[in-house]
Scaffold this active site. Structure first.
Site, PDB file in Angstrom:
ATOM      1  CB  VAL A 288      -0.938  -0.012   1.226  1.00  0.00           C
ATOM      2  CG1 VAL A 288      -1.669   1.324   1.357  1.00  0.00           C
ATOM      3  CG2 VAL A 288      -1.932  -1.150   1.111  1.00  0.00           C
ATOM      4  CB  ALA A 289       3.676   2.296   2.167  1.00  0.00           C
ATOM      5  CD  GLU A 293      -2.754   4.480  -2.426  1.00  0.00           C
ATOM      6  OE1 GLU A 293      -2.930   4.890  -1.274  1.00  0.00           O
ATOM      7  OE2 GLU A 293      -1.719   3.897  -2.793  1.00  0.00           O
ATOM      8  CG  ASP A 335      -5.528  35.820 -36.901  1.00  0.00           C
ATOM      9  OD1 ASP A 335      -4.992  35.321 -37.898  1.00  0.00           O
ATOM     10  OD2 ASP A 335      -6.563  35.380 -36.378  1.00  0.00           O
ATOM     11  CG  ASN A 708       0.326   5.422   1.850  1.00  0.00           C
ATOM     12  OD1 ASN A 708       0.898   5.680   0.803  1.00  0.00           O
ATOM     13  ND2 ASN A 708      -0.977   5.187   1.913  1.00  0.00           N
TER      14      ASN A 708
END
Length: 875
Positions: A288-289, A293, A335, A708
């Site tokens: 997870v860390a 995500e 232009d 995290n």
């Protein structure tokens, strides 16, 4: 209801009033339109379905990483009976889900705001006045006036048409425009593409003009019926897709590392139930860390908020991928009129009877009367209120309101042949006592050859070749100073010609009128800023070469002695091998403009193009960045463009490039911060397992999840909305092939991760081996150093410009300060120490945490600064 704006009737090519009923000529009364708006509702489709907050919140717990942690919490609770650890895991999962929920909500709200920024407009007749109103305020019964370039706001019955053709491909798939005819025989049950007496919402006028009466609005239109079955979703940009791929790849790496950590931990702790628990939780937490995500969501928030900031500067991004391309833009094809100049023409000087005058009052009376008559009569504009073509309004102002009204009242118009790009002149016929007066104004090279005489004082003399040549040379000199020059002519005829164009010969040359469109005061600064940023600006205009050269010299695009490449040059010799060899292209038509874009792209340039007309659409669509004009631009041009500039200003385009570079720069910071920081956590765990068997688990599962939680959320978001680097426009454009995470960049990020991890592991070794403290004391110190170093690394990421001062970011200060403060509580509070497996540090250990936490960011900043100063590539 939003306020309306009066618009010039001449701009919508007024319909033939004699063919229409009084109701259509007058339109709805404003009070009735307001009443119908309340009865029928706004002319817009229902908003796209948005995911409810309950489903969005629940989805956060169904992400793979969240499910992995929930499984770990369940195993800990039911299998091992560790209630405290399980509750701590659930708390961190909930906190992560809450942060993701809030960030997704911000992203959705920001994107919704972007959809509402560009408000379509419609030209309607209400109470006998022509007004421009928001398309959402159009109601059934409204008289809508259409001209080439307009997007049709509602289904409507055609009541008048002049060569009106509509592109209905979005509804029918038919690629050819459909001619509209109010007199066509109506057939019941005819398909959408078989109704020439109708126009439909969302389709585009590609040619001609007309008047329509609205029959259906909003969801009741044909377009609304189709849209009802669609679920609109904001498409992902290439950048967002790249980030999702990156997250997936890092996830695969993390899972592989997690399996290795599981095996190593089991070897260290033994094949017991307690060892399996620690191994499983460590592996899950590390997976997870290690995966950022939240990266795509954080980037979406930064992207959307950055685009909203651009809109605040007058640049509305219609397609998010344009933001990514802005940072790579190398050439701007601009232009002249309205973009470099103010598009507010004024009568600058008059040449008549062989002399120049700044105003009519400086001319002899007879000459002034003749010039004033042509200026006032050969003109569709009005002066009070000012409506019509800006050039014609400027001519009328040169005559004066009272004098103009007197001339027009004495010589009412009987016939007209309008100006177009082929004829390059306008001819009108007026009552003149018992005879008729013909007037003409237009391009000198067209009008002068049609003249046989020239006015000299009160007399009319033969126009000799020498006098004609002198007039054309005078016009050329005036044009070379940036003025637009019109030749004025008149002729008295006995009867009104049936076809006025057949009598366009043997006129009397009255004189020349020079109009000037002042250069925008900020244009020169914008050109200089673009040059400093490595952007090349080319002027591509349909105007006179002399005018184009003069304006280009005034704003700094090219010196006045550099010749302009003309459209005739391009037709004769083709596009130059190196299109950048010229800076000014004049008298260029849309096909040649498109060819220039293609030629530049083939040479590897990333091209931005400005445009406002229907014919500019191919070049806008082909360009890497199509920029439509918000004031003067047609709906077709805006539809083809990636960005709309609300003030038609080059300075706004350059500002948009700066903001686009800033947005991409912030996204790069977020990626570098998250990837290097998360890699450092993997390195710490793997290093601890391999080299320090006595440590056991290098970082406990809750410690990894805590890192995290504090590092991947708000600090990353704060970087995503960082202020634009003041040195950004001193850099060259970003190479198009420069990806966020190429292999060389990954190598540099890995080096930074080693530095952060090295500081953490070094602190472990000092506490354990130099100070001979227990392993738990060493782990607590390493835990705090890793957290502090990761948070402070955000400041090293910000310093990307070789040590220049970067504007203060209070959000980042708050995020980093809060993170460090919470870390102090987790380590220092006795109540939290059993939960996170920490112990109170000693004073020297706090000093070590501070020194080792600051050191990686300090080294990176110095390394980057010295590397840039020496011309090398720093990490």
């Amino acid at each position: 209801m939003q306020t309306t704006e009066s618009v010039p009737e001449a701009n919508v090519r007024p319909i033939a009033e004699t063919n229409l009923t009084e109701a259509v000529r007058r339109g709805l009364e404003p009070a009735e339109a307001l009443s119908r708006l309340g009865r029928f509702g706004r002319n817009e489709l229902p908003p796209p379905r948005r995911e409810g907050w309950f489903h969005r919140a629940g989805r956060q717990f169904l992400e793979p990483m969240a499910l992995l942690l929930l499984a770990a919490a369940a195993v800990t609770w039911f299998g091992l009976g560790e209630r405290v650890d399980s509750l701590a895991i659930l708390a961190i999962v909930s906190a992560n889900a809450t942060i993701a929920f809030v960030q997704e909500g911000k992203a959705a709200n920001a994107l919704e705001a972007l959809r509402k920024m560009e408000t379509p407009r419609a030209v309607v007749r209400r109470g006998g006045r022509v007004e421009e109103v928001p398309a959402a305020d159009v109601v059934p019964g409204d008289v809508v006036l259409l001209t080439a370039g307009d997007r049709i706001p509602a289904d409507a019955l055609v009541v008048d048409a002049h060569s009106l053709e509509v592109d209905e491909s979005m509804l029918t798939g038919e690629s050819l425009p459909v001619a509209k005819d109010p007199g066509a025989v109506r057939v019941d049950g005819a398909g959408t593409g078989e109704q020439p007496w109708m126009v439909f919402s969302g389709t585009l006028v590609v040619h001609g003009s007309g008047a329509t009466v609205v029959t259906r609005t909003g969801a009741d239109t044909r377009f609304g019926a189709i849209a009802k079955g669609l679920d609109e979703r904001e498409p992902q940009t290439p950048l967002q897709r790249e980030l999702r791929r990156l997250t997936g790849r890092l996830g695969a790496v993390a899972v592989g590392v997690a399996f290795a950590v599981f095996g190593l931990t089991m070897l260290r702790l033994g094949f017991t139930a307690d060892g399996a628990e620690q191994a499983f939780l460590s592996a899950a937490a590390l997976a997870v860390a290690a995966v950022p995500e939240g990266l795509p969501t954080v980037v979406t928030v930064g992207l959307a908020l950055g685009v909203r900031r651009m809109a605040g500067h007058g640049a509305i991004v219609r397609r998010l991928p344009a933001v990514e391309t802005l940072g790579s833009t190398t050439v701007i094809l601009t232009d002249k009129t309205g973009t470099l100049t103010e598009n507010t023409m004024r009568l600058d000087s008059i040449w008549a009877s062989g002399c120049f005058a700044g105003a009519l009052e400086n001319l002899p009376d007879a000459v002034a009367d003749s010039v004033a008559a042509v200026l006032a009569l050969n003109n569709d504009a009005t002066i009070d209120p000012p409506t019509g073509d800006p050039m014609e309004i400027a001519l009328l102002r040169g005559v004066g309101r009272e004098r103009c009204e007197r001339i027009r009242a004495g010589s009412p118009r009987l016939a007209v042949v309008g100006f177009d790009s082929t004829r390059k002149r306008m001819t009108t016929v007026h009552a003149f006592g018992s005879k008729a007066l013909m007037t003409m104004k237009g391009a000198p090279e067209v009008v002068v050859p049609l003249c046989g005489r020239i006015m000299s004082g009160a007399d009319e003399l033969p126009l000799t070749d020498e006098a004609a040549r002198a007039a054309l040379e005078t016009a050329e000199r005036a044009a070379a100073t940036g003025s637009r020059v019109l030749a004025l002519a008149r002729k008295v005829v006995d009867t009104v010609p049936g076809d006025p164009s057949s009598a366009e010969h043997d006129l009397v040359l009255v004189g020349l009128a020079a109009l000037r469109d002042p250069v925008r005061p900020e244009a020169g600064g914008a050109v200089a800023e673009a040059a400093a940023a490595g952007l090349r600006i080319l002027m591509v205009t349909g105007d006179h070469p002399g005018t184009a050269r003069a304006v280009a010299a005034e704003v700094g695009i090219a010196s006045s002695d550099v010749p302009a490449v003309t459209g005739s040059d391009l037709r004769a010799a083709g596009i130059p091998d190196d299109p950048l060899s010229a800076s000014v292209y004049a008298r260029v038509d849309p096909d040649e403009k498109l060819a220039l874009v293609v030629a530049l792209q083939k040479r590897g340039q990333v091209v931005a193009v400005t445009g406002d007309g229907v014919n500019d659409a191919p070049a806008l669509r082909r360009a890497d960045i199509g920029v439509a004009m918000g004031r003067s631009g047609s709906d077709v041009a805006r539809e083809a463009a990636d960005m709309v500039v609300t003030d038609d200003n080059l300075a706004t385009i350059v500002t948009a490039v700066r903001e686009g570079r800033g947005i991409y720069d912030n996204i790069r910071k977020v990626v570098e911060y998250l990837v290097a920081g998360n890699l450092s956590e993997i390195l710490v765990v793997v290093t601890g397992l391999v080299f320090f068997p006595g440590l056991g688990v290098p970082l406990l599962p809750l410690q990894l999840l805590w890192i995290n939680l504090l590092t991947d959320g708000f600090p990353a978001l704060a970087l995503g909305i960082d202020a634009v680097d003041p040195g950004l426009m001193a850099r060259p454009p970003r190479p198009r092939a420069d990806h966020l995470l190429s292999l060389p960049k990954l190598g540099r990020l890995l080096a930074r991760a080693v530095l952060i991890a090295g500081a953490a592991v070094a602190s472990l070794m000092i506490v354990r081996f130099a100070w001979h403290e227990p392993w738990i004391q060493a782990r607590s110190t390493m835990f705090s150093v890793l957290m502090t170093a990761h948070l402070l690394y955000a400041y090293a990421v910000r310093h990307t410009n070789g040590g220049r001062r970067v504007r203060w970011n209070p959000w980042l200060l708050g995020a980093v300060g809060t993170g460090i403060g919470l870390q102090v509580l987790v380590v220092g509070l006795p109540a939290l120490q059993p939960v996170f497996g920490t112990v109170s540090p000693t004073l020297r250990e706090w000093a070590l945490v501070a020194a080792a936490g600051i050191l990686p960011a300090l080294i990176m900043t110095v390394w980057r600064t010295t590397g840039r100063a020496s011309g090398g590539r720093a990490a």
